[in-house]
Design an enzyme around this catalytic site. Sequence first.
Site: not given
Ligand SMILES: *Cc1c(COP(=O)(O)O)cnc(C)c1O
Length: 406
Positions: A102, A124, A390
């Site tokens: 993020k 938000e 992610s």
């Molecule tokens: C917020 C988050 C997501 C989901 O958000 P996307 O906008 O779909 O990427 C996925 N993985 C993690 C670790 C997150 O913090």
Amino acid sequence: MSFGYGLSTINLNNMIKVDEKGFYGKFGGAYIPEMLYPNVEELRENYEAIMATQEFQDEFRGLLKDYVGRPTPLYFASRLSEKYGAKIYLKREDLCHTGAHKVNNTIGQIILAKKLGKKRIIAETGAGQHGVATATVCALMGMECTVYMGEIDIARQHPNVERMKILGAEVVPATSGSKTLKDATNEAMRAWINNPVDTHYIIGSVVGPHPYPEMVARFQSVISEEIKWQLKEKEGRDNPDIVIACVGGGSNAAGAFYHYYNTLEVRLVAAEAGGLGINSGKTAATTAKGSPGILHGSKTILMQTEDGQVVEPHSISAGLDYPGIGPVHAHLFDVGRGEFVAVEDKDAMAAGVELSKLEGIIPAIESAHALYALNMIEYQKDDVIVVNLSGRGDKDLETYIKWGKY
Ligand SMILES: *Cc1c(COP(=O)(O)O)cnc(C)c1O
């Protein structure tokens, strides 16, 4: 090397490229109240030109390198590969500062806000991850930061609320409606309408009115830009056979897919949250259960009742607990460019535990959805598969403990 992150629209297939009005095929656009129009229009008119300047690129690249810790490794997971009979690489967004992808986006947006002369940031947040990423970059830049969060979410996500406060942000409870993300979004929009001149609103995924989805995708496109040269180093080719990413709003997936949209031989797999099962009434499997409509200022696919009420989503992972997907993903689904699978809570948890034991990496539960997709798709032996990891699982420790099966 190309000139800058996310500036390679010339290479993009027209089918995937966003048009003037912010549409990817049938989805996107800017469906906003008139009062918000000047704010969004200011951004739309300026974001591409600012992002194209050398000054912006130098600052963005510099911070991604020295502050976020990029490039993140592309790690060959040998034990996982052996188990699945493919060559599996993990793109290690879990190693980014703050523990997830993020921050790539919040860094980009705060530099942009500064160049637009803004003094104050609002955002938000649902589970608090985007709030923390925003509070982090506001501290970094010395900008005032207000994060709107539903009263119920504040109670549920206490550690992230405290993180934001330690970082110097003000957390404002949204007390209307269901007191969750949707209400926090409404409050943030209202605050933005009231402070158009000095305030920038940082959206955390590839959602919202144009130009947000495309702008956020470009900031996150650094992920696939790196995958290309890293894979070239390791495999002698820059295209994997398959890229897999989880989709909440869809920003990590958009980043991991971005430079492959136009390379049709690379399969793009999107893992949505199946929750307790797509027919259980407790799910966030948007493409399986949704239909076209307007959500958060853009036309997309969302879960809704027949009369257009948004259906409350469910996922064990807070980051995937969202009733829609970004318009670019609605388009990928619509034209059949993406393969969408719905991964249930229990299967994601098992995949998270499996990665922990096989590779010594405890993933975020969101990312574990992408890992489980390995069990749901077909592939050839020795296919090169990149799974976008992610985020890391530290924030999910309580959920792993409650789950207990490890
Ligand atoms: C917020 C988050 C997501 C989901 O958000 P996307 O906008 O779909 O990427 C996925 N993985 C993690 C670790 C997150 O913090």
